[in-house]
Every structure is written in C-alpha cells, then in structure tokens.
Design an enzyme around this catalytic site. Structure first.
Site, PDB file in Angstrom:
ATOM      1  CB  SER A 252      -0.887   0.008   1.244  1.00 46.06           C
ATOM      2  OG  SER A 252      -0.103   0.332   2.378  1.00 46.06           O
ATOM      3  CE  LYS A 253      -0.976   6.492  -3.227  1.00 46.88           C
ATOM      4  NZ  LYS A 253      -2.440   6.615  -3.275  1.00 46.88           N
ATOM      5  NE  ARG A 254       0.291   0.534   5.907  1.00 48.70           N
ATOM      6  CZ  ARG A 254       0.971  -0.573   6.063  1.00 48.70           C
ATOM      7  NH1 ARG A 254       2.102  -0.565   6.726  1.00 48.70           N
ATOM      8  NH2 ARG A 254       0.545  -1.710   5.549  1.00 48.70           N
ATOM      9  CG  HIS A 255       4.594  -1.223   1.819  1.00 48.50           C
ATOM     10  ND1 HIS A 255       3.273  -1.569   1.889  1.00 48.50           N
ATOM     11  CD2 HIS A 255       5.234  -1.980   2.744  1.00 48.50           C
ATOM     12  CE1 HIS A 255       3.117  -2.501   2.818  1.00 48.50           C
ATOM     13  NE2 HIS A 255       4.278  -2.763   3.353  1.00 48.50           N
ATOM     14  N   GLY A 256       5.445   3.190   0.159  1.00 47.36           N
ATOM     15  CA  GLY A 256       6.065   4.061  -0.841  1.00 47.36           C
ATOM     16  C   GLY A 256       5.209   4.085  -2.089  1.00 47.36           C
TER      17      GLY A 256
END
Ligand code: GLU
Length: 476
Positions: A252-256
């Site tokens: 997800s976005k949390r991973h970049g």
C-alpha cells in the site's frame, strides 16, 4: 440481443479489465503484464476492456493514465480499448433473460430498507444474509407494485449446488451455492452490478482465460453460477497472488510508491520494471532473474504462477534497474536523462552528455541517479560533500589538503591535449610513487573534491569527463 451458445475459440483470448477509478497500480500492471505475456506466449489475443461502470469514480483522466502506463511498459493489446459502459443494454438484456427463465427475481426492497436490515444484523452480532423475502411475494403483489411504479432490483437466485473450479494457480476451489446470498445483478436504475457486467462481457468477448488478482476469488463462484445460468462454458480462472511489502503487509501507499508512473519518474526503465513485475508471482522454474522480454514471452506459462504471496522489494527493483541501465547504450539514455536534468532544473550548457552518461552509468541504479551524477560533472555545478566525503577529509586531516595541492600541481602540467585518461592515470601514479604515498590517498581526495562523494568511476576517467579547467577549479 440473445447470447448464442458460443464455442470457445481455439487459441486463448485474454483480457485486462481495469477500472479507471485510480492510477495504474503495481498490482494492476502485474495483472496486465501476465495477461499480455500469456497471450503472446500462446499466440492468443489480448483484449483491453475499461470497466467504467462506476460512474462516480471513473474518469477519463484515470483511463488516460492507465493507457499511458501500459504504453510506457510496452504492453499493447489486440482488441479494444472497449468501454464497459457501452454495453449497458446487453447487460440489462442478460438480466431480463435470467428473469424470464426464472433464474432471477424482482426485489422491491429499497436501498434504505436493505441498509436497515444490515444494521439490525450487525447490532445482533450476525452476518447479514439476504433472506429471499422477495421470492415469497405473491405474483399479484409483484404485478401490483410494478404497476404502481415501485422501483426494484433484480436478484440472481443462486442455485443450491456445488460451485467449484480448478484454478490455474490455486488448484481446486469449491463453494456451496447455499453459502452465497442471492446477489443483485441489476440495480433499480437498470444498470448492471459488476459480477453480471463482467460475465456478460467475458461471454460476448469470448474470453477463454480470466487472469486477475486473487482478491477476486470471492467473486468467482458468483460469476461461475452466472455462466451456468446463461448456458455458457466458463473460462479458465487464474488468480494471481497478492503483492506484499517487505514487512509482510499488503502493498500500500505506506510502503512508498504504488503507482507505475511514480517508478517512471523515479528513473526506473520499462525493461527493468517489466522484468521485476514478471517475477512478482511468477517463476521461470530456476534462479534466472534477468529475463528480457523475449525470454519472458518464451518461458511464461500458467504453471509458473505461484499461489504464495509475492513480495515487492524496492531494493531488488533498483538492483535490476541497475543491471538494465548498465546494458543500455548511453545514447538510449540521453533523452530520459535530459528529461530528468530538466526536472532537476539543470542546464547541460550545450555539453555533449554522452561521455558523462557513459561514465556514471555502470554505478547507477536509476535514470534519476544518472542525471544527478551527470549534473555533478557539469561545469559550474555546486559540489556538496556527503557524509563519506566528510569522513574521509576528517580521517586524512592535513593530508587531505596537502594531497590535493600536490595533485593539482602535478595535473596542471598536463595541457588540454594531454588531458586524457591514460596520461592522467600515469601522472597520478608517478606522483604517488615519487612522494611515497598510497595511491588511494591520492585518488580519494580528488574524488571527494570533484564529486563530493567517495564512489565514482576511476579517478582518471572522472578527471577526463569533468574536463581540465573545471577539474582544476574544483581541486583549488
Ligand atoms: N475491473 C476489475 C478491477 O479492476 C477487474 C475485473 C476482472 O478482472 O474480472 O478490479
């Protein structure tokens, strides 16, 4: 618009069916690539179908981003793009046909009533199940409500039978019809729900293989039930594995960056991205990792797709990108590097960038990295010392400046014509020998003075690409 028994074509027909409700994500791009690879491997056909039936969230801009992403990845298609919205009439006709054949029924429950029933179930700690109450309505009551103009949805009566399929990736998956709610296929405004639209289109487009993310597995029994009810053989289903971040959580976005466009801007080249995506859930059967496109096409099979989650490792993508960059000719990189330089606000000043690209390419992992290193080598660049450069200067203390001064004097003796890698190397070696200092203690300070860092091409090459005047200025 009746569906006719439609014999399955002899060669595979695949489709990529993105919803234009967001950017082209890594997962979507991987699905597109797998479909493309299998179509090309098997001499089949790839259909592009834009599933734009969510009118509120679908936009032309998203469609364009998806098309651009596919183009950047070098993925083409044989038919389409078709827009699902254009087939609303066929979807509705299919629903009516199921209604006429008694395989579906009208439900006058309003959205509000449905929501209230859901809330009640939730409050009671139960999972909501549709109780088929509309089926209990006497025919006259149905006719009366319809005549009064009451809106209704059409629900599919899920047969009480086993619904199973041999998934090309996960093996046999089996559901029981009784565990699946009679789901809505047509909304009260006459538009189709996803499961019906997909089946209607896949039948009409004679799709033989449905390859998509395994988040769709729960839809598949519903879709198979619809194939059966419509009297059409079902396609092969291949559900490709979920993509996780290196922490084991769903990507997800949390991973970049999760949008393909982000990787493009980061300086990843399409060939590396393709190769990397291909290995997200597919294996060639051995440890081979660098697989150019023709190799991928040749070796891609459904059997090679793995059921276990794939892990998105950015370090590996950058490594792979570095491998592709080093194989590329500097000329192939000129345009992308120029674009990145423009984005960095750097003006090449009319300098021939090819030797600079050639010099930094072997140690770069992204086009952006190349552009940054090229920028450092251009006349007038501001050189900022990085942590390693600082550490080296601190370690050598007075010797740092002394070494630079000696090197400067030695090198200044070379005129423009002799400012060539071989002569520069010979001069520096002679200096180290004469003064009895380690070659590294001559070279490293020069590297730091010229680039700010401690890693670069060999120092004599670095001096050559930076050029005499600029190099001497930096040594000063
Ligand atoms: N439009 C769906 C999605 O973007 C895919 C439908 C399918 O592949 O069956 O998730």
């Amino acid at each position: 618009m009746e569906l006719r028994p439609n014999p399955m074509p002899a060669t595979p027909r695949l489709r990529f069916a993105p919803s234009p409700t967001g950017y082209l994500h890594v997962g979507g791009a991987r699905t597109a690539l797998f479909n493309w690879l299998y179509a090309r491997h098997s001499g089949g056909t790839l259909v592009l179908r834009i599933e734009d039936t969510d009118r509120e969230r679908s936009t032309d801009a998203h469609t364009q981003v998806i098309l651009d992403g596919l183009a950047w990845l070098g993925l083409d298609w044989d038919e389409g793009p078709f827009f699902q919205g254009a087939y609303a009439e066929r979807h509705a006709a299919d629903a009516r046909r199921l209604l006429d054949e008694g395989k579906a029924y009208k439900d006058f429950l309003t959205a509000g009533e449905l929501e209230a029933a859901r809330e009640r179930a939730k409050a009671a700690g139960q999972t909501f199940r549709y109780d088929r109450r509309a089926l209990a309505l006497p025919e006259e009551e149905v006719a009366r409500r319809e005549a009064a103009g009451a809106p209704y949805t059409i629900r599919f009566a899920v047969p009480d039978e086993e619904i199973a399929w041999d998934d090309a990736v996960h093996g046999r998956i089996s559901w029981q019809g009784r565990d699946i709610d009679d789901f809505i296929i047509l909304r009260s405004d006459g538009t189709a729900i996803y499961n019906l639209a997909v089946v209607s289109d896949d039948v009409a487009m004679r799709i033989t293989h449905v390859m998509r993310g395994d988040d769709h597995i729960a839809n598949t029994p519903k879709q198979i039930a619809l194939y059966r009810a419509l009297g059409h053989p079902e396609p092969v289903f291949a559900h490709v594995p979920v993509i996780l971040g290196t922490d084991g959580k769903k990507l997800s976005k949390r991973h970049g960056a999760t949008a393909v466009g982000d990787y493009q801007h980061m300086g990843i080249v399409p060939a590396a991205m393709r190769n990397f995506l291909a290995l997200l859930g597919w294996s060639p059967g051995n440890d081979d990792e660098i697989l150019p496109l023709d190799e991928l096409v040749r070796r891609f099979t459904l059997e090679g797709i793995q059921a276990r989650p794939a892990v998105f490792d950015l370090t590996k993508l950058e490594w792979m990108n570095g491998q592709y960059l080093s194989q590329l000719d500097a000329r192939d990189l000129l345009a992308p590097v120029e674009r990145q330089l423009a984005a960095l606000g750097v003006d090449g000043g009319g300098r021939d960038l090819l030797p600079l690209i050639g010099a930094v390419k072997p140690r770069a992992r992204t086009v952006t990295g190349i552009a940054e290193q090229v920028a450092v080598r251009l006349p007038g660049a501001t050189v900022t010392r990085d942590a390693k450069g600082d550490a080296l200067a601190a370690k050598l203390g007075d010797r740092f400046a002394a070494s630079l001064a000696m090197a400067r004097a030695e090198l200044a003796a070379l005129d423009d014509d002799r400012w060539q890698p071989e002569a520069l190397e010979a001069a520096l070696k002679a200096l180290a020998e004469r003064e009895g200092i380690k070659l590294g203690d001559v070279m490293q300070p020069i590297r730091v003075a010229l680039t700010g860092g401690t890693v670069s091409e060999p120092v004599h090459e670095l001096l050559a690409v930076v050029g005499r005047e600029e190099a001497l200025r930096r040594l000063d």
